[in-house]
Motif scaffolding. Sequence first.
Motif, mmCIF file in Angstrom:
data_model
loop_
_atom_site.group_PDB
_atom_site.id
_atom_site.type_symbol
_atom_site.label_atom_id
_atom_site.label_comp_id
_atom_site.label_asym_id
_atom_site.label_seq_id
_atom_site.Cartn_x
_atom_site.Cartn_y
_atom_site.Cartn_z
ATOM 1 N N PHE A 66 34.860 45.361 29.786
ATOM 2 C CA PHE A 66 33.786 45.563 30.758
ATOM 3 C C PHE A 66 34.399 45.554 32.150
ATOM 4 O O PHE A 66 35.553 45.162 32.332
ATOM 5 C CB PHE A 66 32.701 44.487 30.630
ATOM 6 N N SER A 67 33.642 46.020 33.124
ATOM 7 C CA SER A 67 34.112 45.946 34.512
ATOM 8 C C SER A 67 33.346 44.841 35.228
ATOM 9 O O SER A 67 32.200 44.534 34.889
ATOM 10 C CB SER A 67 33.939 47.284 35.233
ATOM 11 N N LEU A 68 34.009 44.244 36.199
ATOM 12 C CA LEU A 68 33.447 43.118 36.931
ATOM 13 C C LEU A 68 33.423 43.464 38.407
ATOM 14 O O LEU A 68 34.454 43.800 38.995
ATOM 15 C CB LEU A 68 34.317 41.875 36.683
ATOM 16 N N VAL A 69 32.242 43.402 39.010
ATOM 17 C CA VAL A 69 32.099 43.722 40.433
ATOM 18 C C VAL A 69 31.461 42.537 41.165
ATOM 19 O O VAL A 69 30.892 41.650 40.546
ATOM 20 C CB VAL A 69 31.247 45.000 40.639
ATOM 21 N N ASN A 70 31.588 42.564 42.492
ATOM 22 C CA ASN A 70 31.060 41.477 43.330
ATOM 23 C C ASN A 70 31.529 40.114 42.809
ATOM 24 O O ASN A 70 30.756 39.163 42.682
ATOM 25 C CB ASN A 70 29.530 41.545 43.401
ATOM 26 N N HIS A 71 32.823 40.040 42.558
ATOM 27 C CA HIS A 71 33.450 38.850 41.982
ATOM 28 C C HIS A 71 33.888 37.847 43.033
ATOM 29 O O HIS A 71 34.349 36.756 42.690
ATOM 30 C CB HIS A 71 34.663 39.261 41.148
ATOM 31 N N GLY A 72 33.788 38.228 44.307
ATOM 32 C CA GLY A 72 34.144 37.311 45.381
ATOM 33 C C GLY A 72 35.530 37.503 45.958
ATOM 34 O O GLY A 72 35.937 36.749 46.853
ATOM 35 N N ILE A 73 36.269 38.499 45.485
ATOM 36 C CA ILE A 73 37.607 38.779 46.010
ATOM 37 C C ILE A 73 37.518 39.974 46.948
ATOM 38 O O ILE A 73 37.053 41.052 46.554
ATOM 39 C CB ILE A 73 38.606 39.078 44.870
ATOM 40 N N GLU A 74 37.941 39.790 48.176
ATOM 41 C CA GLU A 74 37.854 40.844 49.177
ATOM 42 C C GLU A 74 38.914 41.918 48.940
ATOM 43 O O GLU A 74 40.008 41.635 48.425
ATOM 44 C CB GLU A 74 38.030 40.263 50.586
ATOM 45 N N GLN A 75 38.608 43.131 49.345
ATOM 46 C CA GLN A 75 39.549 44.239 49.191
ATOM 47 C C GLN A 75 40.860 43.960 49.917
ATOM 48 O O GLN A 75 41.943 44.327 49.441
ATOM 49 C CB GLN A 75 38.918 45.532 49.715
ATOM 50 N N ALA A 76 40.778 43.294 51.065
ATOM 51 C CA ALA A 76 41.983 42.981 51.846
ATOM 52 C C ALA A 76 42.941 42.087 51.049
ATOM 53 O O ALA A 76 44.167 42.205 51.180
ATOM 54 C CB ALA A 76 41.601 42.300 53.159
#
Length: 409
Positions: A66-76
């Motif tokens: 599955f894919s996990l989004v809005n996991h709390g890790i910023e793109q930076a």
Amino acid sequence: MSSVEEIDKKYNVRPFIEAQPSKEDFEVIELESIDLSLFKEGPEYLEQRQELADKLEQSLSTYGFFSLVNHGIEQAEFEKLRSIAQSLLELPEDVKRQYLAGALTSDAEDRSVSLGAERGAGFKPRGYWSMKNGVTDSIEHYNFRDLQQQDLFDENRPYPEIARAHLPEVAKYFRYLHSTVLRKLTILCDIILQLPEGFLWENYFKVITGDKLNSGSGFGRFMLYHAMKRDDEEKVDKTWLRGHSDGGAFTFITSQPILSLQIRDYNTGEWKYVGHTPGGLIVNIGDALEFITGGYFKSSMHRVVSPPDDQRQFKRLVLIYFCDPKLTSIIDPEPLNSPKLKSLGYNKPKEWEKITFQQWDEEKGRLFGKKDVNDSKGDDPNLVLLYGRKAEGPFSLEDAKRKSNSIKV
């Protein structure tokens, strides 16, 4: 002592350039997307967690991905870690040889003294894994061990200068995946299995400082795929990493745009491309969690194939966290006593020996990339039976028993 800024300048730490999406027409699976921002604790949010768990169950019991989004890790943070990984994996070969995780090939490993380059701390060189028709891999990676323990920072541990300089960022990332993201996922799994919330975390994955044997753990990997020679590609049917299942519980992979990752449909046996989720994580189930749930959660075969021509000039760089239950865990469904598994008829098959995760991890890791496993004529590695269970190869245990070329360990 040099500052981090000086070290970054010395090793040319710079942004990693991601590939552009391919314009070629490939059918891809759009994995079920789990929005972790919807996970909220407390009795007043139980219904919301139940809805997330129902969605997750569809993935875990079918594809195992599955894919996990809005996991709390910023793109930076992803970008910073990729820039560090890029420079670490660009070190000269003579420097890398000082920090090898094991031998130069899987078949040359002495497992009595080393975990091997597959699982050990340090570099795995290109050409370590056998494939088929005499071809070896073109992948290199660097593993970080004991990420959840304080001795990760031990001054006596041998790290390349660029890796030691950035241990705090590396540890922060992988520890967040374990302590926050994984904990939430295990609670959703508790709901699926009709267990008290926190059961899986407390009994399998909780970190106990200073007690590696009885502590949940995992290891992190910076992994870089180099392009294979065209004639070698043809000999291995354009497969860069042979089909395999992971040995642990959960694997977290940074999603990236190069179209290369494929999963094998558990029901049809067909290979299917996995689409890209910008800023997301691709998560899959490993053998340990399949065994713990008696086969209800699926540890699916997956592989990496050569990218489309319009992406070949880019490098495929991924950050991976392999999450493991505690080494002393019994990996079958009996300790769970799950009402859900009982109602569905998922019990410990009589062929399965009663084993710990440590036993499985050591033996499965020893097999990965060996010539007698990977050098098969077909699309998959040879089938391997281990402790009465399927360690490598496609399809079910019953299929494995019928195959004349299956390997029993």
